[in-house]
Scaffold this motif. Structure first.
Motif, PDB file in Angstrom:
ATOM      1  N   HIS A  38       0.798  -1.222   0.000  1.00 49.44           N
ATOM      2  CA  HIS A  38       0.000   0.000   0.000  1.00 49.44           C
ATOM      3  C   HIS A  38       0.835   1.279   0.000  1.00 49.44           C
ATOM      4  O   HIS A  38       0.277   2.375   0.085  1.00 49.44           O
ATOM      5  CB  HIS A  38      -0.987  -0.001   1.164  1.00 49.44           C
ATOM      6  CG  HIS A  38      -0.357   0.036   2.528  1.00 49.44           C
ATOM      7  ND1 HIS A  38       0.644  -0.821   2.929  1.00 49.44           N
ATOM      8  CD2 HIS A  38      -0.600   0.835   3.599  1.00 49.44           C
ATOM      9  CE1 HIS A  38       0.979  -0.559   4.179  1.00 49.44           C
ATOM     10  NE2 HIS A  38       0.232   0.454   4.604  1.00 49.44           N
ATOM     11  N   ASN A  39       2.153   1.177  -0.112  1.00 44.76           N
ATOM     12  CA  ASN A  39       2.988   2.386  -0.155  1.00 44.76           C
ATOM     13  C   ASN A  39       2.548   3.354  -1.251  1.00 44.76           C
ATOM     14  O   ASN A  39       2.483   4.574  -1.041  1.00 44.76           O
ATOM     15  CB  ASN A  39       4.461   2.029  -0.371  1.00 44.76           C
ATOM     16  CG  ASN A  39       5.221   1.713   0.897  1.00 44.76           C
ATOM     17  OD1 ASN A  39       6.263   1.050   0.853  1.00 44.76           O
ATOM     18  ND2 ASN A  39       4.735   2.166   2.042  1.00 44.76           N
ATOM     19  N   GLU A  78       2.715 -13.360   1.107  1.00 45.77           N
ATOM     20  CA  GLU A  78       1.446 -14.069   1.010  1.00 45.77           C
ATOM     21  C   GLU A  78       0.280 -13.085   1.038  1.00 45.77           C
ATOM     22  O   GLU A  78       0.463 -11.879   1.238  1.00 45.77           O
ATOM     23  CB  GLU A  78       1.327 -15.077   2.155  1.00 45.77           C
ATOM     24  CG  GLU A  78       1.330 -14.453   3.532  1.00 45.77           C
ATOM     25  CD  GLU A  78       1.327 -15.499   4.638  1.00 45.77           C
ATOM     26  OE1 GLU A  78       0.332 -15.526   5.395  1.00 45.77           O
ATOM     27  OE2 GLU A  78       2.300 -16.259   4.747  1.00 45.77           O
ATOM     28  N   GLU A  79      -0.929 -13.584   0.835  1.00 47.55           N
ATOM     29  CA  GLU A  79      -2.107 -12.728   0.799  1.00 47.55           C
ATOM     30  C   GLU A  79      -2.325 -12.035   2.146  1.00 47.55           C
ATOM     31  O   GLU A  79      -2.097 -12.627   3.210  1.00 47.55           O
ATOM     32  CB  GLU A  79      -3.354 -13.559   0.455  1.00 47.55           C
ATOM     33  CG  GLU A  79      -3.406 -14.040  -0.994  1.00 47.55           C
ATOM     34  CD  GLU A  79      -3.537 -12.881  -1.969  1.00 47.55           C
ATOM     35  OE1 GLU A  79      -4.406 -12.008  -1.753  1.00 47.55           O
ATOM     36  OE2 GLU A  79      -2.757 -12.854  -2.945  1.00 47.55           O
ATOM     37  N   ILE A  80      -2.788 -10.784   2.082  1.00 48.63           N
ATOM     38  CA  ILE A  80      -3.137 -10.058   3.297  1.00 48.63           C
ATOM     39  C   ILE A  80      -4.338 -10.749   3.954  1.00 48.63           C
ATOM     40  O   ILE A  80      -5.361 -10.965   3.298  1.00 48.63           O
ATOM     41  CB  ILE A  80      -3.503  -8.590   2.976  1.00 48.63           C
ATOM     42  CG1 ILE A  80      -2.302  -7.842   2.369  1.00 48.63           C
ATOM     43  CG2 ILE A  80      -4.044  -7.879   4.221  1.00 48.63           C
ATOM     44  CD1 ILE A  80      -1.204  -7.512   3.324  1.00 48.63           C
ATOM     45  N   PRO A  81      -4.246 -11.100   5.230  1.00 48.73           N
ATOM     46  CA  PRO A  81      -5.380 -11.755   5.885  1.00 48.73           C
ATOM     47  C   PRO A  81      -6.524 -10.775   6.138  1.00 48.73           C
ATOM     48  O   PRO A  81      -6.318  -9.562   6.193  1.00 48.73           O
ATOM     49  CB  PRO A  81      -4.783 -12.250   7.207  1.00 48.73           C
ATOM     50  CG  PRO A  81      -3.650 -11.314   7.480  1.00 48.73           C
ATOM     51  CD  PRO A  81      -3.083 -10.958   6.133  1.00 48.73           C
ATOM     52  N   TYR A 185      -4.266  -2.321   3.740  1.00 47.33           N
ATOM     53  CA  TYR A 185      -3.004  -3.009   3.467  1.00 47.33           C
ATOM     54  C   TYR A 185      -2.939  -3.616   2.063  1.00 47.33           C
ATOM     55  O   TYR A 185      -1.862  -3.897   1.556  1.00 47.33           O
ATOM     56  CB  TYR A 185      -2.785  -4.119   4.498  1.00 47.33           C
ATOM     57  CG  TYR A 185      -2.258  -3.651   5.824  1.00 47.33           C
ATOM     58  CD1 TYR A 185      -1.709  -2.383   5.994  1.00 47.33           C
ATOM     59  CD2 TYR A 185      -2.301  -4.494   6.935  1.00 47.33           C
ATOM     60  CE1 TYR A 185      -1.223  -1.973   7.219  1.00 47.33           C
ATOM     61  CE2 TYR A 185      -1.816  -4.094   8.170  1.00 47.33           C
ATOM     62  CZ  TYR A 185      -1.279  -2.835   8.310  1.00 47.33           C
ATOM     63  OH  TYR A 185      -0.795  -2.438   9.521  1.00 47.33           O
ATOM     64  N   LYS A 186      -4.109  -3.850   1.458  1.00 48.51           N
ATOM     65  CA  LYS A 186      -4.101  -4.494   0.142  1.00 48.51           C
ATOM     66  C   LYS A 186      -3.704  -3.541  -0.980  1.00 48.51           C
ATOM     67  O   LYS A 186      -3.259  -3.979  -2.048  1.00 48.51           O
ATOM     68  CB  LYS A 186      -5.467  -5.117  -0.143  1.00 48.51           C
ATOM     69  CG  LYS A 186      -5.810  -6.269   0.813  1.00 48.51           C
ATOM     70  CD  LYS A 186      -7.108  -6.956   0.413  1.00 48.51           C
ATOM     71  CE  LYS A 186      -7.444  -8.094   1.370  1.00 48.51           C
ATOM     72  NZ  LYS A 186      -8.672  -8.811   0.992  1.00 48.51           N
ATOM     73  N   HIS A 191     -10.411   1.030  -0.536  1.00 48.51           N
ATOM     74  CA  HIS A 191     -10.181   0.245   0.677  1.00 48.51           C
ATOM     75  C   HIS A 191     -10.999  -1.052   0.591  1.00 48.51           C
ATOM     76  O   HIS A 191     -12.178  -1.014   0.203  1.00 48.51           O
ATOM     77  CB  HIS A 191     -10.622   1.031   1.908  1.00 48.51           C
ATOM     78  CG  HIS A 191      -9.657   2.093   2.344  1.00 48.51           C
ATOM     79  ND1 HIS A 191      -9.445   3.247   1.629  1.00 48.51           N
ATOM     80  CD2 HIS A 191      -8.833   2.159   3.418  1.00 48.51           C
ATOM     81  CE1 HIS A 191      -8.540   3.996   2.255  1.00 48.51           C
ATOM     82  NE2 HIS A 191      -8.153   3.361   3.344  1.00 48.51           N
ATOM     83  N   CYS A 192     -10.382  -2.166   0.957  1.00 48.65           N
ATOM     84  CA  CYS A 192     -11.089  -3.451   0.832  1.00 48.65           C
ATOM     85  C   CYS A 192     -12.208  -3.576   1.851  1.00 48.65           C
ATOM     86  O   CYS A 192     -13.206  -4.255   1.614  1.00 48.65           O
ATOM     87  CB  CYS A 192     -10.114  -4.619   0.964  1.00 48.65           C
ATOM     88  SG  CYS A 192      -9.533  -4.957   2.654  1.00 48.65           S
TER      89      CYS A 192
END
Length: 218
Positions: A38-39, A78-81, A185-186, A191-192
């Motif tokens: 997400h930077n 890995e995938e963001i939880p 974070y994704k 935003h998710c």
């Protein structure tokens, strides 16, 4: 007030609030591009707010982190939880000693510029999952920074013992538009709404009684 501080500024709710809260004493704000997913979404907000306030802003690359560190927060990880920060699976988002590394660089920059303080916007909700946000870490790092510099640089983290909702309330008083911040974070187009930091963002605004202008995917 004398400008005597360096602020670590991500572009998220907490550090943007601290930027406005302490703007009179911030000489320089630093964002770190460490290869997080997400930077690219948050750093432009950090830059924008600094430009608005007339505060110098720099971005320092820490691309080595994606090569040598393991975290789901980093590109290639890995995938963001999804879920709440209190959930065990959220520990995968920890970037080992991230704050320690960033603060060390900020301390060096502070001393190089004759500045006495380095500031970060950790809060009590971070303690659950991030070891380098705890009061114990803050105290130890403050002592190390002072002992390791000629100008006795000190770490200021005024939000350590308050909640994200408290920070949001302060931001409302300061007139901050939180739609101009990034948390997810994704790092997608919106935003998710489901990852730990999205859940925390939603809960904080709800608790603070602030209208959430964030665009969520769901």
């Amino acid at each position: 007030m004398e400008k005597d501080s360096v602020l670590i500024l991500s572009g998220g709710v907490d550090s943007v609030t601290l930027l406005y809260d302490e703007q009179e004493r911030i000489a320089l704000a630093i964002s770190f591009d460490y290869g997080s997913k997400h930077n690219a979404r948050e750093i432009p907000f950090a830059r924008m707010h600094c430009e608005r306030l007339g505060i110098k802003h720099i971005t320092i690359p820490l691309d080595f982190m994606t090569k040598y560190f393991v975290s789901s927060l980093l590109e290639g990880g890995e995938e963001i939880p999804e879920g709440h920060y209190a959930d065990e699976n959220m520990k995968s988002t920890v970037v080992p000693f991230r704050n320690g590394i960033m603060l060390s660089i900020a301390v060096g920059i502070a001393e190089s510029n004759g500045l006495k303080y380095v500031m970060m916007a950790n809060h009590s909700g971070d303690h659950t999952i991030y070891p380098d946000c705890t009061p114990e870490f803050v105290k130890a790092f403050d002592e190390a920074a002072s002992a390791g510099t000629f100008v006795k640089v000190q770490l200021r983290s005024p939000y350590t013992h308050i909640t994200k909702a408290d920070i949001a309330r302060r931001g409302k008083q300061l007139g901050i538009n939180y739609a101009e911040t990034w948390s997810c974070y994704k790092g997608g187009a919106k935003h998710c709404g489901k990852c730990g930091t999205c859940v925390e963002r939603r809960e904080a605004f709800a608790e603070a009684g602030i209208n959430d202008a964030t665009e969520y995917e769901e």
